[in-house]
Scaffold this active site. Structure first.
Site, short mmCIF file in Angstrom:
data_model
loop_
_atom_site.label_atom_id
_atom_site.label_comp_id
_atom_site.label_asym_id
_atom_site.label_seq_id
_atom_site.Cartn_x
_atom_site.Cartn_y
_atom_site.Cartn_z
N ARG A 49 55.28 21.62 31.21
CA ARG A 49 54.02 20.88 31.37
C ARG A 49 54.22 19.44 30.93
NH1 ARG A 49 53.24 19.82 26.71
NH2 ARG A 49 51.46 18.55 27.31
N ALA A 51 52.64 15.62 32.59
CA ALA A 51 52.76 15.06 33.94
C ALA A 51 54.18 14.53 34.25
CB ALA A 51 51.70 13.98 34.13
N ARG A 86 50.80 21.51 41.11
CA ARG A 86 49.82 20.99 40.15
C ARG A 86 49.07 19.83 40.81
NH1 ARG A 86 50.82 19.64 33.85
NH2 ARG A 86 48.62 19.47 33.34
N ASP A 227 47.18 12.07 33.53
CA ASP A 227 47.85 12.80 34.62
C ASP A 227 47.80 12.02 35.93
OD1 ASP A 227 47.26 15.02 32.58
OD2 ASP A 227 48.64 15.92 34.02
N ASN A 237 42.78 13.22 32.67
CA ASN A 237 43.63 13.75 31.59
C ASN A 237 43.05 15.10 31.17
OD1 ASN A 237 45.91 13.39 29.83
ND2 ASN A 237 44.47 13.14 28.14
O1 MRU Z 1 48.03 20.41 31.14
P1 MRU Z 1 49.03 19.69 30.28
O2 MRU Z 1 49.31 20.34 29.01
O3 MRU Z 1 50.26 19.31 31.05
O4 MRU Z 1 48.24 18.36 29.98
C1 MRU Z 1 48.93 17.28 29.54
C2 MRU Z 1 48.10 16.07 29.39
O5 MRU Z 1 46.90 16.09 29.45
C3 MRU Z 1 48.86 14.86 29.17
O6 MRU Z 1 48.09 13.86 28.58
C4 MRU Z 1 49.47 14.32 30.45
O7 MRU Z 1 50.08 15.29 31.24
C5 MRU Z 1 50.46 13.27 30.13
S1 MRU Z 1 51.84 13.88 29.23
C6 MRU Z 1 52.78 12.55 28.84
#
Ligand code: MRU
Length: 341
Positions: A49, A51, A86, A227, A237
């Site tokens: 996980r 982004a 995703r 994201d 996000n």
């Molecule tokens: O669903 P996730 O755990 O991947 O969510 C991650 C986030 O909300 C982060 O802020 C985003 O992916 C950026 S990670 C550098």
């Protein structure tokens, strides 16, 4: 090629390995990833996980498939399948488009070099954002962060957590409020783990405690990741980010979003065009773990479980990107709509 080693992703001796983020912080288990269905399942379950990291992992998988001699048409189909795994995070789509254009222009043999470039580039992007962001942090600050944006979510030091990492390394004597981050507790499980590894003083809180802390003057700055950032500065996000931004404005707490250019989507005019992934009901009806499944709601309770929300640009104090810290005025002048890709 040389081995690529990040905190939660490795390409080592020709094998792609993913650290199972479901198992953290208690177990460090590496999973072998060789197939598109395997990677799609890991992305959907949030075993891999963040982004930037899912884009890098999917690129390495495609490159590895090319190395194994998989035909061009199958590689393109694989890229399309991975691209859709995703819907909210644009990094994955950007990476897949980049890998497919390398395949078309330079052939399958060039794909591993490109994936390596994407990996190394992310490390450098994290470094730049983190240093730019750390300049904004005053000594003694109490920083609040949401979800997980560190070395588990990128190939480098991270985005919002990268800033925390650098400010701490610069001796700024910071303390971090870690939102547990519903529904999968990425803050409670992963950000707490990262703070501990970095030696950053932190306190874990439930998401719904943030407003009270702001009212008490116990939060100086909020740092979050993204994201997808639209051309007008709105951004998606992890769900709960929008409430933080609303509360930050009310309590006059600076609210920054930290992300690399690979998270900017110049083709997306504003937040209303960002697709929001919805997840399954059991994540909200209860909890799963090594102890099994616990359901605390009636088993047939209706659930709405969007994984992300959109924060409007007007609530953002600044966009900390790898190329600089942008203001609303910069964005109004088109700083993001002409962003490089
Ligand atoms: O669903 P996730 O755990 O991947 O969510 C991650 C986030 O909300 C982060 O802020 C985003 O992916 C950026 S990670 C550098």
């Amino acid at each position: 090629m040389k081995d690529l080693i990040a905190t939660s992703l490795k390409y080592q001796s020709g094998q792609l390995l993913v650290l199972d983020q479901h198992q953290l912080p208690h177990n460090e288990i590496w999973l072998d990833c060789q197939s598109v269905p395997g990677m799609v399942s890991m992305i959907r379950k949030l075993q891999i996980r963040g982004a930037p990291l899912i884009g890098i992992g999917a690129s390495l998988l495609l490159a590895d498939m090319a190395k194994r001699g998989i035909a061009e048409a199958a590689l393109i189909e694989a890229a399309n399948t991975l691209r859709a795994a995703r819907p909210t995070a644009v990094n994955l789509m950007n990476c897949m488009d980049r890998m497919v254009s390398v395949l078309r222009d330079r052939g399958p043999a060039a794909m591993m070099q490109e994936a390596e470039l994407i990996f190394e580039e992310d490390i450098a992007l994290c470094e730049r954002m983190s240093l730019l962001g750390a300049d904004l942090i005053r000594p003694g600050s109490n920083i609040l962060t949401h979800c997980n944006t560190g070395s588990l979510a990128t190939a480098g030091v991270g985005t919002a957590i990268g800033v925390i990492n650098k400010a701490h390394a610069q001796g700024k004597d910071i303390h971090v409020w870690v939102d547990e981050t519903r529904p999968l507790l990425q803050g409670g499980r992963l950000t707490s783990w990262e703070m501990k590894q970095l030696g950053v003083p932190y306190t874990l809180i439930c998401d719904n405690m943030a407003a009270m802390l702001m009212a008490q003057g116990k939060v100086d700055t909020i740092l979050v990741g993204a994201d997808r950032i639209a051309a007008n500065g709105d951004f998606a996000n992890k769900v709960g980010t929008y409430s933080l931004a609303v509360n930050a404005r009310y309590h006059k707490v600076p609210f920054y979003v930290v992300a690399p250019y690979t998270t900017v989507d110049p083709a997306c005019p504003d937040g209303s065009a960002i697709p929001i992934e919805e997840r399954k009901a059991p994540e909200v009806q209860g909890v799963s773990g090594s102890f099994g499944d616990v359901i605390w709601s009636p088993e047939d309770a209706a659930v709405y479980n969007p994984a992300f929300d959109v924060t409007p640009a007007e609530l953002v104090s600044g966009w900390i990107l790898d190329t600089g810290v942008f203001s609303q005025a910069d964005i109004d002048e088109g700083a993001l709509s002409s962003f490089r890709l």
